[in-house]
Write an enzyme that holds these catalytic residues in place. Structure first.
Site, mmCIF file in Angstrom:
data_model
loop_
_atom_site.group_PDB
_atom_site.id
_atom_site.type_symbol
_atom_site.label_atom_id
_atom_site.label_comp_id
_atom_site.label_asym_id
_atom_site.label_seq_id
_atom_site.Cartn_x
_atom_site.Cartn_y
_atom_site.Cartn_z
ATOM 1 N N GLY A 82 0.850 -1.197 0.000
ATOM 2 C CA GLY A 82 0.000 0.000 0.000
ATOM 3 C C GLY A 82 0.885 1.247 0.000
ATOM 4 O O GLY A 82 0.561 2.249 0.626
ATOM 5 N N GLY A 126 -0.350 4.989 -0.836
ATOM 6 C CA GLY A 126 -1.388 5.651 -0.035
ATOM 7 C C GLY A 126 -0.834 6.807 0.792
ATOM 8 O O GLY A 126 0.331 7.206 0.646
ATOM 9 N N GLN A 127 -1.695 7.340 1.669
ATOM 10 C CA GLN A 127 -1.339 8.550 2.428
ATOM 11 C C GLN A 127 -0.086 8.328 3.284
ATOM 12 O O GLN A 127 0.830 9.137 3.277
ATOM 13 C CB GLN A 127 -2.513 8.977 3.323
ATOM 14 N N ASP A 130 2.304 -1.775 -4.594
ATOM 15 C CA ASP A 130 0.928 -1.263 -4.660
ATOM 16 C C ASP A 130 0.248 -1.877 -5.882
ATOM 17 O O ASP A 130 0.896 -2.556 -6.685
ATOM 18 C CB ASP A 130 0.902 0.276 -4.726
ATOM 19 N N ASP A 134 -1.282 -7.038 -5.713
ATOM 20 C CA ASP A 134 -2.629 -6.994 -5.161
ATOM 21 C C ASP A 134 -2.516 -7.634 -3.780
ATOM 22 O O ASP A 134 -2.237 -8.835 -3.672
ATOM 23 C CB ASP A 134 -3.584 -7.791 -6.075
ATOM 24 N N TYR A 150 -14.931 -0.237 9.785
ATOM 25 C CA TYR A 150 -13.503 0.104 9.858
ATOM 26 C C TYR A 150 -12.974 -0.177 11.273
ATOM 27 O O TYR A 150 -11.936 -0.824 11.450
ATOM 28 C CB TYR A 150 -13.358 1.582 9.501
ATOM 29 N N LYS A 200 -10.294 -2.852 12.795
ATOM 30 C CA LYS A 200 -9.108 -2.442 13.565
ATOM 31 C C LYS A 200 -8.988 -3.248 14.864
ATOM 32 O O LYS A 200 -7.908 -3.707 15.213
ATOM 33 C CB LYS A 200 -9.150 -0.935 13.868
HETATM 34 C C1 AKB Z 1 -10.264 7.944 9.301
HETATM 35 O O1 AKB Z 1 -10.728 9.085 9.490
HETATM 36 O O2 AKB Z 1 -10.931 6.984 8.915
HETATM 37 C C2 AKB Z 1 -8.802 7.707 9.615
HETATM 38 C C3 AKB Z 1 -8.610 7.268 11.030
HETATM 39 C C4 AKB Z 1 -8.742 8.214 12.133
HETATM 40 O O3 AKB Z 1 -8.342 6.127 11.256
HETATM 41 N N1 AKB Z 1 -8.064 8.913 9.363
#
Ligand code: AKB
Length: 311
Positions: free
Chosen positions: A8, A11-12, A34, A48, A137, A141
């Site tokens: 990755g 990415g940022q 990537d 990938d 998300y 995590k």
């Molecule tokens: C998001 O906003 O999804 C991310 C994070 C805080 O994990 N920047």
């Protein structure tokens, strides 16, 4: 660490991590992977992250001993397609852990303030507390943290992680995150455009300037393994502010800056479920975390760098 693979890398975080790690370890020792390889980069490969065999071939070919897995759909994007977010976020992590187990690699994967949910203490959220995230998300995590610990305990895979707040960078843009406003507003301010903020004016969230985030990644990965009690994943933070405070501080430097609020209901709900600020004492004690950039220093630098780039 002798040979590093960033998965990755476009990415940022990956864009900046690649530059900093190559300064420390040399160009050829940091392989950037990537979905699309970079033709101008001799050490860039196409990968990938969902393809475990391809990952395994790269790790074997380049004799990799540390994998930075940075592949993820961020919080707001994840809510648009939860099944896809789970598939990508967990798939990439599981492949990294399995290949690390096979080739005896260290693994870093970022966790997030999004791992906490609405029932965690809002202010100075402790390292160890209830974690009931309400986004896919965040669920990824928390699961990722547990999987990192599992691979360490069960197979000895040296997996490590930090819970990043919103990351603010002057060179790479985030995408699909809830904290993106804290980067986007600088582009509007410097270009003389009005900024439309999707987050409520008084909503506090933790943030960090990218140079500190890169230091956190590197410092944790080179720390000796034994003192690491909370290896997946450490609360880290550098500042906490709400949109109105940030915009007022930018206006002091760019008096023409204007903004208004047009609240995005999804981002409102997500940010409302996250902490206002984290307690990062464990990271400070266990591996010496010590951020260098506070809010004002970050704002000055963002404006300086973006003005030179955009004007
Ligand atoms: C998001 O906003 O999804 C991310 C994070 C805080 O994990 N920047």
């Amino acid at each position: 660490m002798k040979k590093i693979l960033i998965v990755g890398a476009g990415g940022q975080i990956g864009t900046e991590l690649k530059i900093e790690l190559r300064k420390l370890y040399g160009e050829s020792n940091v392989i950037a992977a990537d979905l699309q390889s970079d033709r101008n980069d001799d050490y860039s490969v196409q990968l990938d992250a969902m393809d475990a065999s391809a990952l395994s071939l790269i790790v074997n070919k380049f004799k990799i001993d540390a994998i930075y897995n940075l592949v993820a759909l961020l919080s707001a994007r994840g809510e648009k397609d939860p099944a896809l977010a789970w598939k990508i976020n967990m798939g990439a992590l599981l492949n990294a852990l399995e290949v690390a187990r096979q080739y005896d690699c260290k693994v870093f994967t970022p966790s997030s303030i999004g791992a906490f949910g609405p029932d965690a203490p809002k202010d100075k959220t402790p390292q160890d507390t209830v974690m009931h995230p309400t986004t896919v998300y965040g669920i990824c995590k928390v699961t990722g943290e547990l999987m990192g610990n599992y691979y360490w305990e069960r197979f000895g895979v040296d997996a490590r992680s930090v819970r990043f707040p919103g990351l603010i960078s002057n060179s790479s843009l985030p995408g699909g995150g809830t904290t993106d406003y804290a980067v986007d507003c600088f582009y509007s301010a410097v270009k003389g455009e009005k900024f439309i903020c999707p987050i409520p004016r008084d909503r506090y969230m933790d943030m960090m300037y990218m140079p500190d985030a890169i230091d956190a990644l590197h410092d944790l990965m080179v720390a000796p393994p034994r003192p690491l009690i909370h290896r997946n994943g450490y609360n880290v933070t550098a500042m906490s502010f709400c949109p109105e405070e940030l915009f007022e501080a930018i206006k002091k430097r760019i008096p023409t800056f204007e903004w208004e609020y047009d609240i995005d209901p999804m981002k409102d709900k997500i940010s409302d479920s996250w902490p206002n600020s984290l307690d990062d004492t464990c990271a400070r004690q266990e591996w010496g975390w010590n951020p260098k950039w506070d809010r004002d220093a970050m704002i000055d630098d963002m404006i300086k760098v973006l003005s030179a780039k955009l004007l």
